[in-house]
Motif scaffolding. Structure first.
Motif, PDB file in Angstrom:
ATOM      1  N   ARG A 165       1.219  -1.023  -0.407  1.00 54.87           N
ATOM      2  CA  ARG A 165       0.214   0.122   0.333  1.00 54.87           C
ATOM      3  C   ARG A 165       0.535   1.406   0.501  1.00 54.87           C
ATOM      4  O   ARG A 165       1.979   0.928   0.959  1.00 54.87           O
ATOM      5  CB  ARG A 165      -1.155  -0.027   0.856  1.00 54.87           C
ATOM      6  N   TRP A 268      -6.259  -6.331  -2.534  1.00 55.82           N
ATOM      7  CA  TRP A 268      -5.561  -6.929  -4.008  1.00 55.82           C
ATOM      8  C   TRP A 268      -7.187  -6.742  -4.951  1.00 55.82           C
ATOM      9  O   TRP A 268      -8.009  -6.198  -4.287  1.00 55.82           O
ATOM     10  CB  TRP A 268      -6.228  -8.383  -3.755  1.00 55.82           C
ATOM     11  N   PRO A 269      -6.957  -5.322  -6.336  1.00 55.81           N
ATOM     12  CA  PRO A 269      -6.376  -6.206  -7.192  1.00 55.81           C
ATOM     13  C   PRO A 269      -5.293  -4.318  -6.922  1.00 55.81           C
ATOM     14  O   PRO A 269      -4.188  -4.655  -7.895  1.00 55.81           O
ATOM     15  CB  PRO A 269      -6.693  -6.345  -8.289  1.00 55.81           C
ATOM     16  N   GLU A 270      -5.607  -3.845  -5.881  1.00 55.34           N
ATOM     17  CA  GLU A 270      -4.537  -2.736  -6.095  1.00 55.34           C
ATOM     18  C   GLU A 270      -3.010  -2.618  -5.850  1.00 55.34           C
ATOM     19  O   GLU A 270      -2.097  -2.876  -6.455  1.00 55.34           O
ATOM     20  CB  GLU A 270      -4.809  -1.902  -5.344  1.00 55.34           C
ATOM     21  N   ARG A 272      -2.156  -5.842  -6.435  1.00 62.46           N
ATOM     22  CA  ARG A 272      -0.928  -6.189  -7.440  1.00 62.46           C
ATOM     23  C   ARG A 272      -0.009  -5.552  -8.161  1.00 62.46           C
ATOM     24  O   ARG A 272       0.866  -5.354  -8.657  1.00 62.46           O
ATOM     25  CB  ARG A 272      -2.409  -7.618  -8.019  1.00 62.46           C
ATOM     26  N   ASP A 273      -0.831  -4.586  -8.790  1.00 63.19           N
ATOM     27  CA  ASP A 273      -0.674  -3.687  -9.901  1.00 63.19           C
ATOM     28  C   ASP A 273       0.622  -2.956  -9.036  1.00 63.19           C
ATOM     29  O   ASP A 273       1.716  -2.316  -9.972  1.00 63.19           O
ATOM     30  CB  ASP A 273      -1.974  -2.378  -9.729  1.00 63.19           C
ATOM     31  N   ARG A 274       0.423  -2.598  -7.121  1.00 63.94           N
ATOM     32  CA  ARG A 274       1.989  -1.982  -7.392  1.00 63.94           C
ATOM     33  C   ARG A 274       2.953  -3.369  -6.659  1.00 63.94           C
ATOM     34  O   ARG A 274       4.078  -2.373  -7.726  1.00 63.94           O
ATOM     35  CB  ARG A 274       1.997  -2.109  -6.051  1.00 63.94           C
ATOM     36  N   TYR A 275       3.109  -4.654  -6.714  1.00 63.09           N
ATOM     37  CA  TYR A 275       3.782  -5.613  -7.114  1.00 63.09           C
ATOM     38  C   TYR A 275       4.726  -5.410  -8.544  1.00 63.09           C
ATOM     39  O   TYR A 275       5.842  -5.052  -8.903  1.00 63.09           O
ATOM     40  CB  TYR A 275       3.183  -6.522  -6.647  1.00 63.09           C
ATOM     41  N   GLU A 276       3.813  -5.876  -9.830  1.00 61.69           N
ATOM     42  CA  GLU A 276       3.680  -5.429 -11.191  1.00 61.69           C
ATOM     43  C   GLU A 276       4.915  -4.185 -11.012  1.00 61.69           C
ATOM     44  O   GLU A 276       5.587  -4.346 -11.512  1.00 61.69           O
ATOM     45  CB  GLU A 276       2.665  -5.618 -11.703  1.00 61.69           C
ATOM     46  N   ARG A 277       4.346  -3.235 -10.629  1.00 62.53           N
ATOM     47  CA  ARG A 277       4.972  -2.008 -10.958  1.00 62.53           C
ATOM     48  C   ARG A 277       6.281  -1.477  -9.847  1.00 62.53           C
ATOM     49  O   ARG A 277       7.540  -0.960 -11.354  1.00 62.53           O
ATOM     50  CB  ARG A 277       4.583   0.137 -10.600  1.00 62.53           C
ATOM     51  N   GLU A 280       8.920  -3.715 -12.295  1.00 58.93           N
ATOM     52  CA  GLU A 280       9.725  -2.811 -13.077  1.00 58.93           C
ATOM     53  C   GLU A 280      10.365  -2.168 -12.705  1.00 58.93           C
ATOM     54  O   GLU A 280      11.785  -1.660 -13.598  1.00 58.93           O
ATOM     55  CB  GLU A 280       8.574  -1.813 -14.380  1.00 58.93           C
TER      56      GLU A 280
END
Length: 292
Positions: A165, A268-270, A272-277, A280
């Motif tokens: 978060r 989740w899914p917020e 998940r989006d943080r993990y992916e960013r 990167e």
């Protein structure tokens, strides 16, 4: 002591039995919790007078908690007080005097397993869910702090919650900087505190300051309970005695990891989006090895 749960502290027994107490008994219970355990260390006459209740009220309450009488209740508080103040040398002496003739590996495994079982058995699901909701509320900032030993737990918590978060602040280990953080705290925000015996005065002072700003406190402490417990919105008692001069953080870490997972699922899914960013960004730094 005749209670069905000999591992529970007096504070925990009061919480368990609080709904069944009379108004007068609750008055004494609250007086004790406000100045725990000192408010219960005098004679029954003195502690009753200090709380503004009668001696029969105190006698009835300690019976409800499972004690044979006030002397037994008084001894339990004294034992807790003694346990919270001992350092590594005395802790080792305590366990070594009665240590079984088995390998240290076996003794550690037995002790740690028991600590985990006791810790999770004493977690109230409603309190756990309430704390999880506070920690998952990204509209309000989350602050995290630990003490001399528990700073490692605070660092671990920050690393994970910051990935799950936004708006997470890891307060430094230097208490001299804490007023700077408190200055910017807003009502409704959350402070996650880790404090185990021997409880740190600076953490109690910090808790007092943030409560004046209507900041919510989630506390991870040991089985006896940090003085911060009296100020916390939610307290988790984690068992930690092992055959060593130090206490174990294994049960605390396991409960913390459970809470991190619960916060992740709430977000989740917020998350998940943080993990992916985040991945990167890690790829741009070449921090981790790639095998493809």
């Amino acid at each position: 002591m005749t209670t069905n749960d000999p591992s529970a502290s007096v504070r925990e027994l009061i919480r368990q039995h609080f709904p069944s107490l009379t108004q007068a008994e609750r008055k004494f219970a609250n007086a004790l919790l406000d100045n725990y355990p000192a408010a219960g260390l005098a004679s029954i006459t003195i502690v009753a007078g200090n709380a503004g209740v009668s001696t029969p009220t105190v006698a009835r309450m300690v019976k409800k908690l499972g004690f044979g009488g006030y002397p037994e209740f008084h001894k339990a508080l004294l034992r807790e007080l003694e346990a919270t103040g001992v350092g590594p040398t005395q802790r080792r002496a305590n366990w070594s005097s009665a240590a079984p003739e088995t390998h240290l590996l076996n003794r550690f495994a037995e002790a740690v397993t028991g600590n985990i079982q006791q810790t999770f058995a004493h977690v109230d699901k409603e309190r756990f869910d309430r704390a999880t909701a506070q920690l998952a509320d990204a509209d309000r900032r989350l602050y995290i702090v630990g003490g001399r030993i528990t700073q490692a737990l605070a660092d671990y918590a920050f690393t994970h919650f910051q990935a799950v978060r936004p708006r997470v602040t890891h307060m430094t280990s230097s208490s001299g900087t804490w007023p700077h953080y408190v200055l910017d705290m807003a009502p409704g925000e959350t402070l996650l505190i880790f404090d185990i015996r021997r409880y740190e005065t600076n953490l109690l002072r910090l808790a007092e300051m943030v409560r004046r700003r209507d900041v919510r406190i989630v506390l991870f402490t040991d089985q006896w309970g940090s003085p911060v417990s009296s100020l916390a919105d939610v307290t988790f008692n984690c068992w930690g005695e092992i055959p060593s001069g130090w206490d174990s953080s294994v049960a605390t870490m396991m409960l913390l990891e459970t809470m991190i997972a619960a916060v992740q699922e709430r977000r989740w899914p917020e998350a998940r989006d943080r993990y992916e960013r985040l991945d990167e960004l890690f790829d741009m730094t070449s921090l981790f090895r790639k095998f493809t």
